[in-house]
Motif scaffolding. Sequence first.
Motif, PDB file in Angstrom:
ATOM      1  N   ASP A  66       0.899  -1.184   0.008  1.00 24.34           N
ATOM      2  CA  ASP A  66      -0.044   0.033   0.068  1.00 24.34           C
ATOM      3  C   ASP A  66       0.828   1.233   0.032  1.00 24.34           C
ATOM      4  O   ASP A  66       2.219   1.219   0.203  1.00 24.34           O
ATOM      5  N   ALA A  67       0.474   2.172  -0.264  1.00 25.22           N
ATOM      6  CA  ALA A  67       1.054   3.728  -0.399  1.00 25.22           C
ATOM      7  C   ALA A  67       1.894   3.627  -1.574  1.00 25.22           C
ATOM      8  O   ALA A  67       2.945   4.433  -1.600  1.00 25.22           O
ATOM      9  N   ASN A  68       1.735   2.967  -2.573  1.00 21.44           N
ATOM     10  CA  ASN A  68       2.326   3.027  -3.919  1.00 21.44           C
ATOM     11  C   ASN A  68       3.728   2.435  -3.691  1.00 21.44           C
ATOM     12  O   ASN A  68       4.847   2.891  -4.512  1.00 21.44           O
ATOM     13  N   PHE A  69       4.270   1.449  -2.787  1.00 21.22           N
ATOM     14  CA  PHE A  69       5.392   1.101  -2.668  1.00 21.22           C
ATOM     15  C   PHE A  69       5.561  -0.411  -3.501  1.00 21.22           C
ATOM     16  O   PHE A  69       4.584  -0.876  -3.548  1.00 21.22           O
ATOM     17  N   TYR A  70       6.625  -0.842  -3.916  1.00 18.79           N
ATOM     18  CA  TYR A  70       6.618  -2.277  -4.177  1.00 18.79           C
ATOM     19  C   TYR A  70       8.161  -2.720  -4.090  1.00 18.79           C
ATOM     20  O   TYR A  70       9.043  -2.120  -3.560  1.00 18.79           O
ATOM     21  N   PHE A  71       8.268  -3.986  -4.416  1.00 17.68           N
ATOM     22  CA  PHE A  71       9.724  -4.741  -4.356  1.00 17.68           C
ATOM     23  C   PHE A  71       9.480  -5.773  -5.504  1.00 17.68           C
ATOM     24  O   PHE A  71       8.426  -6.382  -6.170  1.00 17.68           O
ATOM     25  N   HIS A  72      10.895  -5.896  -6.004  1.00 16.97           N
ATOM     26  CA  HIS A  72      11.003  -6.801  -7.298  1.00 16.97           C
ATOM     27  C   HIS A  72      12.053  -7.456  -7.287  1.00 16.97           C
ATOM     28  O   HIS A  72      13.218  -7.234  -6.776  1.00 16.97           O
ATOM     29  N   SER A  73      11.974  -8.923  -7.709  1.00 12.79           N
ATOM     30  CA  SER A  73      13.364  -9.683  -7.757  1.00 12.79           C
ATOM     31  C   SER A  73      13.498 -10.482  -9.219  1.00 12.79           C
ATOM     32  O   SER A  73      12.554 -10.510  -9.930  1.00 12.79           O
ATOM     33  N   HIS A  74      14.743 -10.565  -9.496  1.00 15.48           N
ATOM     34  CA  HIS A  74      14.847 -11.666 -10.972  1.00 15.48           C
ATOM     35  C   HIS A  74      15.819 -12.437 -10.139  1.00 15.48           C
ATOM     36  O   HIS A  74      17.061 -12.267  -9.763  1.00 15.48           O
ATOM     37  N   LEU A  75      15.515 -13.818 -10.472  1.00 13.09           N
ATOM     38  CA  LEU A  75      16.409 -14.996  -9.757  1.00 13.09           C
ATOM     39  C   LEU A  75      17.654 -15.097 -10.472  1.00 13.09           C
ATOM     40  O   LEU A  75      18.453 -15.747  -9.981  1.00 13.09           O
ATOM     41  N   MET A  76      17.608 -14.848 -11.730  1.00 12.20           N
ATOM     42  CA  MET A  76      18.807 -15.037 -12.770  1.00 12.20           C
ATOM     43  C   MET A  76      19.067 -16.623 -12.504  1.00 12.20           C
ATOM     44  O   MET A  76      18.075 -17.426 -12.821  1.00 12.20           O
ATOM     45  N   MET A  77      20.115 -17.024 -12.247  1.00 11.97           N
ATOM     46  CA  MET A  77      20.642 -18.585 -12.590  1.00 11.97           C
ATOM     47  C   MET A  77      20.184 -19.362 -11.315  1.00 11.97           C
ATOM     48  O   MET A  77      19.674 -20.305 -11.269  1.00 11.97           O
ATOM     49  N   TRP A  78      20.716 -18.710 -10.222  1.00 17.02           N
ATOM     50  CA  TRP A  78      20.689 -19.700  -9.037  1.00 17.02           C
ATOM     51  C   TRP A  78      19.612 -19.054  -7.731  1.00 17.02           C
ATOM     52  O   TRP A  78      19.682 -19.655  -6.770  1.00 17.02           O
ATOM     53  N   GLY A  79      18.830 -18.144  -7.913  1.00 18.17           N
ATOM     54  CA  GLY A  79      18.108 -17.271  -6.677  1.00 18.17           C
ATOM     55  C   GLY A  79      16.878 -18.075  -6.590  1.00 18.17           C
ATOM     56  O   GLY A  79      16.470 -18.926  -7.259  1.00 18.17           O
ATOM     57  N   ASP A 139       5.313   3.009  -9.846  1.00 18.11           N
ATOM     58  CA  ASP A 139       4.897   1.820 -10.789  1.00 18.11           C
ATOM     59  C   ASP A 139       6.040   1.155 -11.322  1.00 18.11           C
ATOM     60  O   ASP A 139       6.976   1.877 -11.884  1.00 18.11           O
ATOM     61  N   PRO A 140       6.170   0.043 -10.753  1.00 21.43           N
ATOM     62  CA  PRO A 140       7.684  -0.729 -11.119  1.00 21.43           C
ATOM     63  C   PRO A 140       7.712  -0.917 -12.499  1.00 21.43           C
ATOM     64  O   PRO A 140       8.941  -0.879 -12.920  1.00 21.43           O
TER      65      PRO A 140
END
Length: 303
Positions: free
Chosen positions: A64-77, A119-120
Amino acid sequence: MPEGPEVRKYADAVHAVLAGQVITELRARTRVAKEWLRENEDRVLGRRVLKVVSHGKHLLGYLDANFYFHSHLMMWGRWQTFAGKPPGEIDRRERARIVVNRGGAILFSAPIFDIGEGDPYQKVEHLSSLGPDAIPYSRTPRGRRVFDKKEFQRRLGLPDYRDITIGAALLNQRIVAGLGNYLRAEVMFACRINPWGKVSELSETKLNCLTRTIPQLSLRAYLTNATATELQRQRMREEGKLVYQPGREPGTRHLVFRRTNLPCLRCGGAIKQLRQPTFKYGGNDDDEAERTRIVYFCPNCQE
């Protein structure tokens, strides 16, 4: 590298633990996220997690309040979730930790984790250019998932891609998001497509097959951990010559991927593997100008 089906499962698991809950602790060890938290931690703590979703190989959490988190695992994540309080000890592989009252989620071994405001799709590199998701969230009233067929075909038909190989095009996340090495091999086999054929050479029949098969096999992999049907897997269990080690379930998951020199279930010929340039023509999601990947195929069925 985890592909769309695997990232969707991580998104489901993280959503199940975090959604609707208030963040009590948020740590990050990636440089950009760590710097952002140094200035904004007080603003994000206490925020409620609205939902966690995936788009291709990217995972997105909306607060809420327009926050975000983002991940990309690539090879081993990988993400690991906890129904109770996560362990206090920090593993050296830990890249991010999100804790709520009833549990938490920890990101391991992934080099990409971002947190921010807005907006991510406008803030995070590559997100805005992603093609249609191979496992769409949108559904018909009857519950059928709606793959954006027109957008996939439009992107695949762009002039920039006419002269690239189909094997390379299917790994281009700007054309379709979520396919990696095993899915592209299985899709091309299902449609009897030569990986070295050019996009411009695709017949209407083969194009329509790709459009049907990409979401079908992606969804099957998401639901069953396999692209082979249960009947095909049963055949591989019963005919020892069709797998390297009879009795091992992983060997029955796919029809061509990692089945080099084993008999093709369709024609009986040997499955082959070769290295193929994949990102020479751009459009990748990891900024490598050129690389090769092993492509698995049946030379008889995919002439």
